[in-house]
Design a protein around this motif. Sequence first.
Motif, PDB file in Angstrom:
ATOM      1  N   ALA A  38       0.849  -1.193   0.000  1.00  0.00           N
ATOM      2  CA  ALA A  38       0.000   0.000   0.000  1.00  0.00           C
ATOM      3  C   ALA A  38       0.886   1.245   0.000  1.00  0.00           C
ATOM      4  CB  ALA A  38      -0.917   0.004   1.224  1.00  0.00           C
ATOM      5  N   GLY A  39       0.257   2.373  -0.288  1.00  0.00           N
ATOM      6  CA  GLY A  39       0.979   3.643  -0.251  1.00  0.00           C
ATOM      7  C   GLY A  39       1.934   3.870  -1.394  1.00  0.00           C
ATOM      8  N   LEU A  40       1.709   3.200  -2.525  1.00  0.00           N
ATOM      9  CA  LEU A  40       2.608   3.343  -3.672  1.00  0.00           C
ATOM     10  C   LEU A  40       2.523   4.755  -4.243  1.00  0.00           C
ATOM     11  CD1 LEU A  40       4.507   2.097  -5.819  1.00  0.00           C
ATOM     12  CD2 LEU A  40       2.452   1.356  -7.057  1.00  0.00           C
ATOM     13  N   ALA A  41       3.683   5.332  -4.552  1.00  0.00           N
ATOM     14  CA  ALA A  41       3.755   6.649  -5.190  1.00  0.00           C
ATOM     15  C   ALA A  41       4.820   6.612  -6.272  1.00  0.00           C
ATOM     16  CB  ALA A  41       4.091   7.733  -4.167  1.00  0.00           C
ATOM     17  N   ALA A  42       4.546   7.282  -7.378  1.00  0.00           N
ATOM     18  CA  ALA A  42       5.487   7.415  -8.495  1.00  0.00           C
ATOM     19  C   ALA A  42       5.767   8.896  -8.678  1.00  0.00           C
ATOM     20  CB  ALA A  42       4.906   6.809  -9.767  1.00  0.00           C
ATOM     21  N   LEU A  43       6.976   9.326  -8.338  1.00  0.00           N
ATOM     22  CA  LEU A  43       7.290  10.749  -8.257  1.00  0.00           C
ATOM     23  C   LEU A  43       8.475  11.114  -9.154  1.00  0.00           C
ATOM     24  CD1 LEU A  43       7.069  11.105  -4.357  1.00  0.00           C
ATOM     25  CD2 LEU A  43       5.239  11.412  -6.035  1.00  0.00           C
ATOM     26  N   ASN A  44       8.234  12.057 -10.085  1.00  0.00           N
ATOM     27  CA  ASN A  44       9.331  12.615 -10.872  1.00  0.00           C
ATOM     28  C   ASN A  44      10.316  13.318  -9.942  1.00  0.00           C
ATOM     29  OD1 ASN A  44       8.818  12.526 -14.012  1.00  0.00           O
ATOM     30  ND2 ASN A  44       6.803  12.818 -13.061  1.00  0.00           N
ATOM     31  N   GLN A  45      11.598  13.171 -10.226  1.00  0.00           N
ATOM     32  CA  GLN A  45      12.642  13.735  -9.378  1.00  0.00           C
ATOM     33  C   GLN A  45      13.361  14.891 -10.080  1.00  0.00           C
ATOM     34  OE1 GLN A  45      13.157  12.303  -6.083  1.00  0.00           O
ATOM     35  NE2 GLN A  45      11.182  11.494  -6.781  1.00  0.00           N
ATOM     36  N   PRO A  46      13.913  15.841  -9.311  1.00  0.00           N
ATOM     37  CA  PRO A  46      14.623  16.972  -9.923  1.00  0.00           C
ATOM     38  C   PRO A  46      15.820  16.567 -10.780  1.00  0.00           C
ATOM     39  CG  PRO A  46      14.106  17.436  -7.622  1.00  0.00           C
ATOM     40  CD  PRO A  46      13.778  15.995  -7.850  1.00  0.00           C
ATOM     41  N   ASP A  47      16.387  15.378 -10.503  1.00  0.00           N
ATOM     42  CA  ASP A  47      17.553  14.954 -11.289  1.00  0.00           C
ATOM     43  C   ASP A  47      17.172  14.259 -12.593  1.00  0.00           C
ATOM     44  OD1 ASP A  47      16.602  12.516 -10.424  1.00  0.00           O
ATOM     45  OD2 ASP A  47      18.436  11.911  -9.373  1.00  0.00           O
ATOM     46  N   TYR A  96       3.296   6.281 -17.890  1.00  0.00           N
ATOM     47  CA  TYR A  96       3.550   4.917 -17.436  1.00  0.00           C
ATOM     48  C   TYR A  96       2.646   4.592 -16.243  1.00  0.00           C
ATOM     49  CZ  TYR A  96       7.832   4.952 -20.249  1.00  0.00           C
ATOM     50  OH  TYR A  96       8.728   5.021 -21.283  1.00  0.00           O
ATOM     51  N   SER A  97       2.303   3.314 -16.114  1.00  0.00           N
ATOM     52  CA  SER A  97       1.603   2.821 -14.929  1.00  0.00           C
ATOM     53  C   SER A  97       2.523   1.868 -14.181  1.00  0.00           C
ATOM     54  CB  SER A  97       0.307   2.107 -15.314  1.00  0.00           C
ATOM     55  OG  SER A  97      -0.595   2.998 -15.953  1.00  0.00           O
ATOM     56  N   PHE A  98       2.360   1.823 -12.860  1.00  0.00           N
ATOM     57  CA  PHE A  98       3.281   1.056 -12.024  1.00  0.00           C
ATOM     58  C   PHE A  98       2.493   0.251 -10.976  1.00  0.00           C
ATOM     59  CE2 PHE A  98       5.176   5.078 -13.278  1.00  0.00           C
ATOM     60  CZ  PHE A  98       6.382   4.696 -13.847  1.00  0.00           C
ATOM     61  N   ARG A  99       2.993  -0.938 -10.694  1.00  0.00           N
ATOM     62  CA  ARG A  99       2.487  -1.766  -9.599  1.00  0.00           C
ATOM     63  C   ARG A  99       3.688  -2.399  -8.897  1.00  0.00           C
ATOM     64  NH1 ARG A  99      -2.456  -5.581 -11.290  1.00  0.00           N
ATOM     65  NH2 ARG A  99      -3.150  -5.053  -9.174  1.00  0.00           N
ATOM     66  N   VAL A 100       3.470  -2.870  -7.677  1.00  0.00           N
ATOM     67  CA  VAL A 100       4.546  -3.543  -6.952  1.00  0.00           C
ATOM     68  C   VAL A 100       3.950  -4.681  -6.134  1.00  0.00           C
ATOM     69  CG1 VAL A 100       4.388  -1.958  -4.976  1.00  0.00           C
ATOM     70  CG2 VAL A 100       6.506  -3.219  -5.391  1.00  0.00           C
ATOM     71  N   ALA A 101       4.688  -5.778  -6.044  1.00  0.00           N
ATOM     72  CA  ALA A 101       4.284  -6.922  -5.236  1.00  0.00           C
ATOM     73  C   ALA A 101       5.404  -7.251  -4.258  1.00  0.00           C
ATOM     74  CB  ALA A 101       3.990  -8.134  -6.127  1.00  0.00           C
ATOM     75  N   ALA A 102       5.015  -7.751  -3.090  1.00  0.00           N
ATOM     76  CA  ALA A 102       5.995  -8.164  -2.079  1.00  0.00           C
ATOM     77  C   ALA A 102       6.306  -9.647  -2.246  1.00  0.00           C
ATOM     78  CB  ALA A 102       5.446  -7.895  -0.682  1.00  0.00           C
ATOM     79  N   GLN A 113      -2.408  -1.852  -5.992  1.00  0.00           N
ATOM     80  CA  GLN A 113      -3.163  -0.991  -6.888  1.00  0.00           C
ATOM     81  C   GLN A 113      -2.163  -0.216  -7.749  1.00  0.00           C
ATOM     82  OE1 GLN A 113      -5.150   2.235  -4.898  1.00  0.00           O
ATOM     83  NE2 GLN A 113      -6.714   2.415  -6.464  1.00  0.00           N
ATOM     84  N   ALA A 114      -2.533   0.030  -9.004  1.00  0.00           N
ATOM     85  CA  ALA A 114      -1.644   0.742  -9.919  1.00  0.00           C
ATOM     86  C   ALA A 114      -1.696   2.247  -9.680  1.00  0.00           C
ATOM     87  CB  ALA A 114      -2.013   0.439 -11.361  1.00  0.00           C
ATOM     88  N   VAL A 115      -0.583   2.911  -9.964  1.00  0.00           N
ATOM     89  CA  VAL A 115      -0.538   4.367 -10.041  1.00  0.00           C
ATOM     90  C   VAL A 115       0.058   4.726 -11.399  1.00  0.00           C
ATOM     91  CG1 VAL A 115      -0.293   4.651  -7.541  1.00  0.00           C
ATOM     92  CG2 VAL A 115       1.754   4.588  -8.979  1.00  0.00           C
ATOM     93  N   ALA A 116      -0.211   5.957 -11.841  1.00  0.00           N
ATOM     94  CA  ALA A 116       0.292   6.392 -13.147  1.00  0.00           C
ATOM     95  C   ALA A 116       1.006   7.724 -13.023  1.00  0.00           C
ATOM     96  CB  ALA A 116      -0.863   6.507 -14.155  1.00  0.00           C
ATOM     97  N   ALA A 117       1.969   7.954 -13.912  1.00  0.00           N
ATOM     98  CA  ALA A 117       2.704   9.216 -13.936  1.00  0.00           C
ATOM     99  C   ALA A 117       3.198   9.470 -15.358  1.00  0.00           C
ATOM    100  CB  ALA A 117       3.893   9.178 -12.977  1.00  0.00           C
ATOM    101  N   ARG A 118       3.317  10.757 -15.696  1.00  0.00           N
ATOM    102  CA  ARG A 118       3.975  11.114 -16.964  1.00  0.00           C
ATOM    103  C   ARG A 118       5.413  11.474 -16.658  1.00  0.00           C
ATOM    104  NH1 ARG A 118       1.195  15.219 -20.910  1.00  0.00           N
ATOM    105  NH2 ARG A 118       0.874  13.456 -22.303  1.00  0.00           N
ATOM    106  N   PHE A 119       6.323  10.764 -17.291  1.00  0.00           N
ATOM    107  CA  PHE A 119       7.745  10.912 -17.007  1.00  0.00           C
ATOM    108  C   PHE A 119       8.311  12.153 -17.692  1.00  0.00           C
ATOM    109  CE2 PHE A 119      12.173   9.404 -18.169  1.00  0.00           C
ATOM    110  CZ  PHE A 119      12.707   9.683 -16.915  1.00  0.00           C
ATOM    111  N   ARG A 120       8.898  13.059 -16.893  1.00  0.00           N
ATOM    112  CA  ARG A 120       9.504  14.251 -17.480  1.00  0.00           C
ATOM    113  C   ARG A 120      10.886  13.939 -18.053  1.00  0.00           C
ATOM    114  NH1 ARG A 120       8.759  19.783 -17.152  1.00  0.00           N
ATOM    115  NH2 ARG A 120       7.163  19.600 -15.552  1.00  0.00           N
ATOM    116  N   GLY A 121      11.729  13.295 -17.264  1.00  0.00           N
ATOM    117  CA  GLY A 121      13.025  12.868 -17.772  1.00  0.00           C
ATOM    118  C   GLY A 121      14.002  13.978 -18.054  1.00  0.00           C
TER     119      GLY A 121
END
Length: 267
Positions: A38-47, A96-102, A113-121
């Motif tokens: 739970a608590g999945l986040a997909a975050l663009n980074q400054p780098d 992109y969409s992302f999921r994670v399993a333990a 649950q999936a989360v989605a983000a647009r990658f700046r890159g």
Amino acid sequence: LVTTPGIESFYEAVALGVVTGVARYLDPGAPALPARPAGLAALNQPDGTLALTWAPVEGATGYRVFIASQGRAFDDGVPTPGPRYVTAGLTPGRIYSFRVAATNRTGQGFASQAVAARFRGARLVEGAAPAEALLVLGYDRRDAWVQGQDNDLQYAVEHGDGLGAVEGLFFDGAQDEGVGDGVALGPYALVSVAAGKDSTADDALAPALRDALRAYLDQGGRAIVSGEEIGWDLVERSEDPAEAAWLAEVLGAEYVADDADALGMAG
């Protein structure tokens, strides 16, 4: 059977019981499969990278990250030892969409649950925001009224495509559990919350998310909040007048009835 935290479906609990039973028949010391993260986040980074974070899962010895660049076509996943993963090889500007399993020595649990983000890159100057918007996913309901086939926990795909229709808008994604616990709303010009059919048992909008939205909007933020059962949860089924007040004061909405008896809208 008693379902474990992070496992919403009775049938999933049965499946986990069967797998754990077979594993313990072969190895009496085998642990149960780990719960859904739970608590999945997909975050663009400054780098210029994109980082995935999530809450640690009890009993997990590792995790597997799954990525989809088109619809629900997730890849086979890559292993990672802890609850953070920095992506590689993504195409700037793509959603992109992302999921994670333990995982543990018994095997792999169900994916999040999936989360989605647009990658700046792109590497940014100090102080610049890596993303202008945040897509918050809250629709994780699984019960007698919402079966697994009704909610595959991947509606981030449709909501991500919706935000992606705005040219040049880069956005991060997060499950609602992560808001206020590692994911702040303040840096974003827009927050879109997708509650889906989450209702009383699941919290259409959890208290922590409501508090964060009130503070965010009080500071001049902009929000899109969608959901089928928000008024039902906060007014019709609530015994707390503060919840109805939140609906009126924060969203400027009034609960009238549970069913509008209409299949279309105008405006």
